[in-house]
Design an enzyme around this catalytic site. Structure first.
Site, PDB file in Angstrom:
ATOM      1  N   THR A  15      21.184  53.730  28.690  1.00 18.03           N
ATOM      2  CA  THR A  15      22.320  54.443  29.273  1.00 18.03           C
ATOM      3  C   THR A  15      22.355  55.891  28.797  1.00 18.03           C
ATOM      4  O   THR A  15      21.477  56.344  28.070  1.00 18.03           O
ATOM      5  CB  THR A  15      23.644  53.760  28.894  1.00 18.03           C
ATOM      6  OG1 THR A  15      23.789  53.798  27.461  1.00 18.03           O
ATOM      7  CG2 THR A  15      23.682  52.310  29.349  1.00 18.03           C
ATOM      8  N   GLY A  16      23.417  56.595  29.183  1.00 16.05           N
ATOM      9  CA  GLY A  16      23.582  57.989  28.799  1.00 16.05           C
ATOM     10  C   GLY A  16      24.416  58.201  27.560  1.00 16.05           C
ATOM     11  O   GLY A  16      24.672  59.351  27.176  1.00 16.05           O
ATOM     12  N   ASP A  17      24.873  57.120  26.916  1.00 18.36           N
ATOM     13  CA  ASP A  17      25.668  57.234  25.700  1.00 18.36           C
ATOM     14  C   ASP A  17      25.373  56.030  24.820  1.00 18.36           C
ATOM     15  O   ASP A  17      24.384  55.333  25.050  1.00 18.36           O
ATOM     16  CB  ASP A  17      27.160  57.361  26.036  1.00 18.36           C
ATOM     17  CG  ASP A  17      27.935  58.196  25.006  1.00 18.36           C
ATOM     18  OD1 ASP A  17      27.668  58.030  23.806  1.00 18.36           O
ATOM     19  OD2 ASP A  17      28.796  58.999  25.399  1.00 18.36           O
ATOM     20  N   ASP A  18      26.212  55.758  23.816  1.00 15.14           N
ATOM     21  CA  ASP A  18      25.938  54.680  22.872  1.00 15.14           C
ATOM     22  C   ASP A  18      25.645  53.372  23.602  1.00 15.14           C
ATOM     23  O   ASP A  18      26.329  53.007  24.558  1.00 15.14           O
ATOM     24  CB  ASP A  18      27.136  54.464  21.952  1.00 15.14           C
ATOM     25  CG  ASP A  18      27.456  55.682  21.101  1.00 15.14           C
ATOM     26  OD1 ASP A  18      26.608  56.581  20.987  1.00 15.14           O
ATOM     27  OD2 ASP A  18      28.567  55.730  20.541  1.00 15.14           O
TER      28      ASP A  18
ATOM     29  N   SER B  91      18.655  55.441  24.355  1.00 12.54           N
ATOM     30  CA  SER B  91      19.821  56.275  24.650  1.00 12.54           C
ATOM     31  C   SER B  91      19.657  57.630  23.977  1.00 12.54           C
ATOM     32  O   SER B  91      19.118  57.716  22.878  1.00 12.54           O
ATOM     33  CB  SER B  91      21.100  55.609  24.135  1.00 12.54           C
ATOM     34  OG  SER B  91      22.167  56.538  24.049  1.00 12.54           O
TER      35      SER B  91
END
Length: 449
Positions: free
Chosen positions: A251-254, A285
């Site tokens: 994903t684009g975050d945690d 990530s």
């Protein structure tokens, strides 16, 4: 394909995950499948019975809402399974109900409408006091459950697609009026199973159990582009008895972030996250692999994360909080982690995250204690680690064992940086900072490994 070769990566990493599981132990692999039993429901209905058309263009909101209304009001003994056959079913957001199974067949896609003008608004979470991104309320999650029990989302690896790019662009252009919707959220609910489904392109956080108990999330794939803002994979929030295992997340975050409320609102609500198990997760990530925080004002206790494989990730293990948060972070164990191509291996910091407003109490200092990080191997790690406590609330009993993080091609990486911390370290390379007293007996750590 939008993700290029991501499915090849998923399959490859899936094989790696299986091999890793085999190498963990000869004994039977531990799972939490018994935490919430998978219920067989003899009453079954199909979304097609309610006029749904899986052509990718017909709007099926009415069909989903009518089918779930039927499940809620007929109250069949043992509940009802809602079957989604192969096809692409475009719909606006909808609510689930208790004692139901949402079952996605092979090739089934539930796709979110990109018409944001009719998206429902709901009240902010009391432990946040406002929307996480914008003051006021927040947009309801695409698939939502509030005050439910005995709910299952499963199937044959069908897909729930949030079509989040329209929301990401609103965030980038600063035209958001309210906080973006999560892909799936359960609030004040218990007895939840999410398994064998692909989640992709969430507008905001992907899976968000908040004020929940007895939640099992396993065998899921979660995908979003690395430049998609705030698309956390799974965020257990002020929840207890949660198990997340055997999944791939990119994903684009945690990838996974354990939370429990934001500053004075989280302190007042006082609902901790407790008994969180995370195991056999593979992912990538630009931010953190396994995170605690930064919203931890209700407290986070008794977290176990083990057998984690990370690649191309910003921070491998990240425990984060801030002045004004309050709350206690205690009894955190992370073990058997492999990371490859990571900016920072381990970070524990008390200066991370923003505040909901100017009313936070600067004297509400968080406490971090009893943290165990052991059996960690990393290659191509730019900096081994950073542990930065708070001057008037130093982090205590932080213990590292058998942690080996190398730079690119075996070269030296950036040294450890520490302040306002005490604990112990043994068999750590590169050598940890002097604040962590090396001891073969872990004498500096009051809780043994």
């Amino acid at each position: 394909m939008k993700y290029g070769g991501v499915w090849d990566v998923v399959m490859c990493l899936g094989v790696v995950l299986v091999l890793l599981q085999c190498s963990i132990a000869v004994a039977e692999v531990v799972t939490c499948s018994g935490m919430v039993p998978m219920v067989y429901r003899s009453d079954k209905i199909s979304i097609s019975d309610f006029g749904a058309v899986g052509d990718g263009t017909t709007l099926n909101t009415k069909a989903f809402r009518e089918a779930i209304y039927r499940i809620e009001h007929l109250r069949r003994r043992g509940g009802t399974l809602l079957y989604i056959p192969s096809g692409v079913y475009l719909t606006e957001s909808f609510n689930l109900t208790s004692r139901m199974t949402l079952y996605l067949a092979n090739g089934a896609v539930i796709k979110a409408s990109q018409d944001t003008s009719n998206w429902p608004l709901i009240a902010p979470l009391p432990s946040y006091g406002r929307g996480r991104e914008r003051p006021g309320g927040r947009y309801m999650s695409f698939i939502h459950g509030d005050g439910l029990h005995d709910v299952i989302i499963t199937g044959e690896n069908g897909t729930i697609d949030g079509q989040g790019d329209v929301w990401w662009n609103m965030w980038r252009q600063r035209t958001l009026q309210f906080t973006r919707p999560n892909l799936v959220e359960f609030k004040d609910s218990r007895g939840i199973i999410i398994s064998n489904v692909v989640f992709k392109n969430s507008p905001f956080w992907n899976i968000h159990p908040v004020y929940c108990s007895n939640v099992v999330i396993r065998y899921v794939t979660i995908l979003a582009p690395h430049d998609s803002p705030n698309t956390d994979g799974i965020d257990p929030d002020s929840s207890s008895h949660v198990c997340i295992e055997d999944s791939y997340i990119s994903t684009g975050d945690d990838l996974i972030a354990v939370k429990s409320g934001w500053d004075e609102y989280g302190i007042a609500y006082g609902h901790p996250s407790d008994d969180i198990t995370i195991r056999r997760i593979t992912g990538s990530s630009p931010f953190a692999g396994i995170a605690v925080g930064s919203e931890t004002s209700g407290g986070v206790t008794n977290v176990l994360a083990e057998h984690i494989t990370l690649s191309n990730t910003g921070i491998g293990i990240h425990i984060k909080t801030n002045i004004g948060r309050g709350g206690i972070i205690r009894n955190i164990t992370v073990s058997n982690v492999f990371m490859d191509t990571v900016r920072k291996g381990i970070k524990i910091a008390g200066d991370v995250g923003d505040h909901p407003d100017e009313n936070y109490n600067p004297n509400a200092l968080p406490v971090i204690k009893h943290v165990r990080i052991k059996d960690v191997w990393g290659q191509k790690v730019l900096q081994a680690g950073l542990i930065k406590g708070i001057k008037n609330s130093p982090f205590t009993d932080i213990c590292l064992a058998n942690v080996h993080l190398t730079g690119s091609s075996g070269s030296r990486n950036g040294p450890w940086t520490c302040s306002d911390v005490s604990g112990g370290a043994v068999q750590v390379s590169p050598s940890p900072c002097s604040e962590l007293i090396s001891s073969s007996q872990f004498g500096a750590c009051s809780v043994p490994f």
